[in-house]
Design a protein around this motif. Structure first.
Motif, PDB file in Angstrom:
ATOM      1  N   PHE A  17       7.429 -33.053 -19.598  1.00  0.00           N
ATOM      2  CA  PHE A  17       6.260 -32.223 -19.398  1.00  0.00           C
ATOM      3  C   PHE A  17       4.951 -32.215 -19.625  1.00  0.00           C
ATOM      4  O   PHE A  17       4.361 -32.194 -19.135  1.00  0.00           O
ATOM      5  CB  PHE A  17       6.816 -30.711 -19.387  1.00  0.00           C
ATOM      6  N   LEU A  18       4.773 -32.054 -20.729  1.00  0.00           N
ATOM      7  CA  LEU A  18       3.500 -31.498 -22.102  1.00  0.00           C
ATOM      8  C   LEU A  18       3.008 -32.754 -21.966  1.00  0.00           C
ATOM      9  O   LEU A  18       2.097 -33.020 -21.837  1.00  0.00           O
ATOM     10  CB  LEU A  18       4.233 -31.227 -23.160  1.00  0.00           C
ATOM     11  N   VAL A  19       4.271 -33.979 -22.610  1.00  0.00           N
ATOM     12  CA  VAL A  19       3.487 -35.138 -22.391  1.00  0.00           C
ATOM     13  C   VAL A  19       1.945 -35.578 -21.367  1.00  0.00           C
ATOM     14  O   VAL A  19       1.132 -36.293 -20.903  1.00  0.00           O
ATOM     15  CB  VAL A  19       4.527 -36.417 -23.114  1.00  0.00           C
ATOM     16  N   ARG A  20       3.247 -35.683 -20.021  1.00  0.00           N
ATOM     17  CA  ARG A  20       2.697 -35.850 -18.738  1.00  0.00           C
ATOM     18  C   ARG A  20       1.554 -34.683 -18.847  1.00  0.00           C
ATOM     19  O   ARG A  20       0.380 -35.924 -17.821  1.00  0.00           O
ATOM     20  CB  ARG A  20       3.427 -35.994 -17.683  1.00  0.00           C
ATOM     21  N   LYS A  21       0.735 -33.556 -18.748  1.00  0.00           N
ATOM     22  CA  LYS A  21       0.043 -32.563 -18.886  1.00  0.00           C
ATOM     23  C   LYS A  21      -1.014 -33.466 -19.645  1.00  0.00           C
ATOM     24  O   LYS A  21      -2.088 -33.285 -19.568  1.00  0.00           O
ATOM     25  CB  LYS A  21       1.001 -31.599 -19.297  1.00  0.00           C
ATOM     26  N   TRP A  23      -1.442 -35.933 -21.809  1.00  0.00           N
ATOM     27  CA  TRP A  23      -1.692 -37.292 -21.148  1.00  0.00           C
ATOM     28  C   TRP A  23      -1.384 -37.933 -19.768  1.00  0.00           C
ATOM     29  O   TRP A  23      -0.612 -38.511 -19.245  1.00  0.00           O
ATOM     30  CB  TRP A  23      -1.594 -38.671 -21.360  1.00  0.00           C
ATOM     31  N   PRO A  24      -2.514 -37.618 -18.710  1.00  0.00           N
ATOM     32  CA  PRO A  24      -2.382 -38.239 -17.353  1.00  0.00           C
ATOM     33  C   PRO A  24      -2.256 -39.532 -16.940  1.00  0.00           C
ATOM     34  O   PRO A  24      -3.336 -40.252 -18.087  1.00  0.00           O
ATOM     35  CB  PRO A  24      -2.973 -37.309 -16.623  1.00  0.00           C
ATOM     36  N   ASP A  25      -1.949 -40.324 -16.007  1.00  0.00           N
ATOM     37  CA  ASP A  25      -2.564 -41.620 -15.793  1.00  0.00           C
ATOM     38  C   ASP A  25      -3.865 -42.078 -15.794  1.00  0.00           C
ATOM     39  O   ASP A  25      -3.694 -43.035 -16.825  1.00  0.00           O
ATOM     40  CB  ASP A  25      -1.503 -41.911 -14.297  1.00  0.00           C
ATOM     41  N   GLU A  26      -4.476 -41.672 -15.187  1.00  0.00           N
ATOM     42  CA  GLU A  26      -5.698 -41.688 -14.984  1.00  0.00           C
ATOM     43  C   GLU A  26      -6.148 -41.313 -17.144  1.00  0.00           C
ATOM     44  O   GLU A  26      -7.172 -39.837 -16.572  1.00  0.00           O
ATOM     45  CB  GLU A  26      -6.534 -41.704 -14.380  1.00  0.00           C
ATOM     46  N   PRO A  27      -7.325 -41.747 -17.579  1.00  0.00           N
ATOM     47  CA  PRO A  27      -7.580 -41.712 -18.797  1.00  0.00           C
ATOM     48  C   PRO A  27      -8.939 -40.790 -18.590  1.00  0.00           C
ATOM     49  O   PRO A  27     -10.284 -40.742 -17.886  1.00  0.00           O
ATOM     50  CB  PRO A  27      -8.119 -41.840 -20.063  1.00  0.00           C
ATOM     51  N   ARG A  28      -9.403 -39.407 -18.336  1.00  0.00           N
ATOM     52  CA  ARG A  28     -10.439 -38.323 -18.600  1.00  0.00           C
ATOM     53  C   ARG A  28     -10.066 -37.258 -19.935  1.00  0.00           C
ATOM     54  O   ARG A  28      -9.504 -37.082 -20.190  1.00  0.00           O
ATOM     55  CB  ARG A  28      -9.705 -38.101 -17.673  1.00  0.00           C
ATOM     56  N   HIS A  29     -12.131 -37.186 -20.033  1.00  0.00           N
ATOM     57  CA  HIS A  29     -11.409 -37.029 -21.496  1.00  0.00           C
ATOM     58  C   HIS A  29     -12.344 -35.853 -21.060  1.00  0.00           C
ATOM     59  O   HIS A  29     -12.190 -34.888 -19.802  1.00  0.00           O
ATOM     60  CB  HIS A  29     -13.279 -37.689 -21.586  1.00  0.00           C
ATOM     61  N   PHE A  30     -11.960 -34.641 -22.427  1.00  0.00           N
ATOM     62  CA  PHE A  30     -12.180 -32.457 -21.766  1.00  0.00           C
ATOM     63  C   PHE A  30     -13.087 -32.831 -21.331  1.00  0.00           C
ATOM     64  O   PHE A  30     -14.605 -32.554 -21.271  1.00  0.00           O
ATOM     65  CB  PHE A  30     -12.401 -32.511 -23.433  1.00  0.00           C
TER      66      PHE A  30
END
Length: 63
Positions: A17-21, A23-30
């Motif tokens: 759960f934490l990894v998916r939260k 690092w989502p599939d589409e990289p978006r920055h802070f």
């Protein structure tokens, strides 16, 4: 015997759960997610052309 397996299963599920939260599939920055969504909308509406879209997207992503 069953309790340690359940405990291990909960730990594995938590890590997944934490990894998916984080690092989502589409990289978006802070903080860039909302900006990219708005940019996508403007491009889809035809308010900006492809070149402008790509330039601004690169600016947002910091590349």
């Amino acid at each position: 015997m069953l309790m340690p397996l359940l405990f291990l299963g909960l730990i594995v599920a938590g890590v997944i759960f934490l990894v998916r939260k984080l690092w989502p599939d589409e990289p978006r920055h802070f903080g860039g997610s909302r900006a990219l969504d708005l940019l996508d909308e403007r491009y889809a509406k035809g308010e900006i052309d492809r070149e402008e879209y790509q330039r601004r997207r690169q600016d947002i992503l910091g590349r």
